[in-house]
Design an enzyme around this catalytic site. Sequence first.
Site, PDB file in Angstrom:
ATOM      1  N   HIS A 161       0.824  -1.224   0.000  1.00 20.68           N
ATOM      2  CA  HIS A 161       0.000   0.000   0.000  1.00 20.68           C
ATOM      3  C   HIS A 161       0.857   1.273   0.000  1.00 20.68           C
ATOM      4  O   HIS A 161       0.325   2.366  -0.207  1.00 20.68           O
ATOM      5  CB  HIS A 161      -0.920   0.033   1.222  1.00 20.68           C
ATOM      6  CG  HIS A 161      -1.997  -1.004   1.204  1.00 20.68           C
ATOM      7  ND1 HIS A 161      -2.911  -1.106   0.181  1.00 20.68           N
ATOM      8  CD2 HIS A 161      -2.303  -1.989   2.087  1.00 20.68           C
ATOM      9  CE1 HIS A 161      -3.742  -2.112   0.432  1.00 20.68           C
ATOM     10  NE2 HIS A 161      -3.388  -2.670   1.580  1.00 20.68           N
ATOM     11  N   ASP A 197      -2.582 -10.389  -2.645  1.00 21.69           N
ATOM     12  CA  ASP A 197      -3.176  -9.928  -1.386  1.00 21.69           C
ATOM     13  C   ASP A 197      -4.641  -9.554  -1.650  1.00 21.69           C
ATOM     14  O   ASP A 197      -4.998  -9.130  -2.756  1.00 21.69           O
ATOM     15  CB  ASP A 197      -2.403  -8.708  -0.875  1.00 21.69           C
ATOM     16  CG  ASP A 197      -2.855  -8.267   0.509  1.00 21.69           C
ATOM     17  OD1 ASP A 197      -2.199  -8.653   1.488  1.00 21.69           O
ATOM     18  OD2 ASP A 197      -3.871  -7.535   0.610  1.00 21.69           O
ATOM     19  N   HIS A 199      -6.246  -7.047  -0.725  1.00 21.34           N
ATOM     20  CA  HIS A 199      -6.432  -5.616  -0.987  1.00 21.34           C
ATOM     21  C   HIS A 199      -5.614  -5.176  -2.195  1.00 21.34           C
ATOM     22  O   HIS A 199      -4.528  -5.696  -2.439  1.00 21.34           O
ATOM     23  CB  HIS A 199      -6.008  -4.805   0.246  1.00 21.34           C
ATOM     24  CG  HIS A 199      -6.748  -5.192   1.479  1.00 21.34           C
ATOM     25  ND1 HIS A 199      -6.263  -6.119   2.374  1.00 21.34           N
ATOM     26  CD2 HIS A 199      -7.968  -4.800   1.946  1.00 21.34           C
ATOM     27  CE1 HIS A 199      -7.147  -6.278   3.362  1.00 21.34           C
ATOM     28  NE2 HIS A 199      -8.184  -5.486   3.129  1.00 21.34           N
ATOM     29  N   ASP A 286      -4.882 -12.810   3.064  1.00 22.41           N
ATOM     30  CA  ASP A 286      -6.128 -12.296   3.643  1.00 22.41           C
ATOM     31  C   ASP A 286      -7.323 -12.549   2.725  1.00 22.41           C
ATOM     32  O   ASP A 286      -8.424 -12.054   2.980  1.00 22.41           O
ATOM     33  CB  ASP A 286      -6.012 -10.809   4.024  1.00 22.41           C
ATOM     34  CG  ASP A 286      -5.228  -9.976   3.034  1.00 22.41           C
ATOM     35  OD1 ASP A 286      -4.852 -10.490   1.966  1.00 22.41           O
ATOM     36  OD2 ASP A 286      -4.997  -8.783   3.333  1.00 22.41           O
TER      37      ASP A 286
HETATM   38 ZN   LIG Z   1      -4.377  -7.098   2.436  1.00 26.39          ZN
END
Ligand SMILES: [Zn+2]
Length: 345
Positions: A161, A197, A199, A286
């Site tokens: 991120h 991931d 996200h 995740d």
């Molecule tokens: Zn994540």
Amino acid sequence: MKIVYSEVHRGHAGAKEFVNGDFVPMYEKPERMDMILERFRAAGFGEMVEPVSFGLEPARRVHDAGYLDFLREAHALYQREPEAAGDVAMPFAFGMRGLRQQPGPSAHAKLGHYCFDLSVPFVAGTWPAIETSCDVALTGGKILRDGARAVFSLCRPPGHHAMRDLAGGYCYINNVAVAAQAALDAGAGRVAVLDVDYHHGNGTQSIFYERDDVLFVSLHGHPDQEYPYFLGYEEETGAGRGEGHNLNLPMRWGTDWSGYGEALDIAVGRLHDYGPDVLLVSLGVDTFKADPISHFKLEHEDYLRIGGAIAGLELPTHFVMEGGYAVAEIGVNVLNTLTGFEEAA
Ligand SMILES: [Zn+2]
């Protein structure tokens, strides 16, 4: 497979994050690493290796120099503020539209200028953990260049991120982006980053968005529903020289293997067509059905399939740890990805 890991991450702990109207203990915590290590030990998997220091020059290749200075100094700067409350530095005011875009001398201004959310606290041990996590990824890259078929960089804090000059989503230095750039600087002609991931890897995408020497492919929760909300749509395909070098495959809440496997096939096809010299994998688990902050429905055995699909590309492969917050289960899902890779390689 060699696993690069350092205990230094443990100092980055004890802080809270702000989620849905309340401060809660951070989901991104040292125990995540313990569960992975415990699973590796139980399975007799891998050979542990300590990272070596590369200094900050490799990080400066993808991050703003002032931002890196901020990361190093944030905790100490905050302690000098007259109203500093406690040990944890966190932003609470952001330089959004209509406000000045240059921070003044206050630690609060710098925190708001260089962070995009309330999940990136700074405690005394945060900077050593950030710096070491980057070295873990760089050490993994060096092991790959020295001839390994694959390597796992067990990074904490995660990185995908983190943007050129913004921290957020538990991420400070974008480890996978630094490692990708280091691979290019060491002679690779083109590299690819596959981000699995849950996200969207907004940081990695934005760092390489206008470049054609890094292909970024991401499978993630749809930004209509999911963090980081402002990036990760299908129509983001790259810009300038980078046009066509960014592939987002967003999926809706509730996606299980039937949908995920289809998207992974598309991702693998694109990676195959690109033909990179090196593949980096932002490995977040995740996507698991029991993850407390996510909404996909992958099962333990699906991670074997993910690893197998990645192995099918037959590329030097650098796995870099990102997210995964179902702490009791994170180890088996990481181990399954890597064993699925090794069994198919
Ligand atoms: Zn994540």
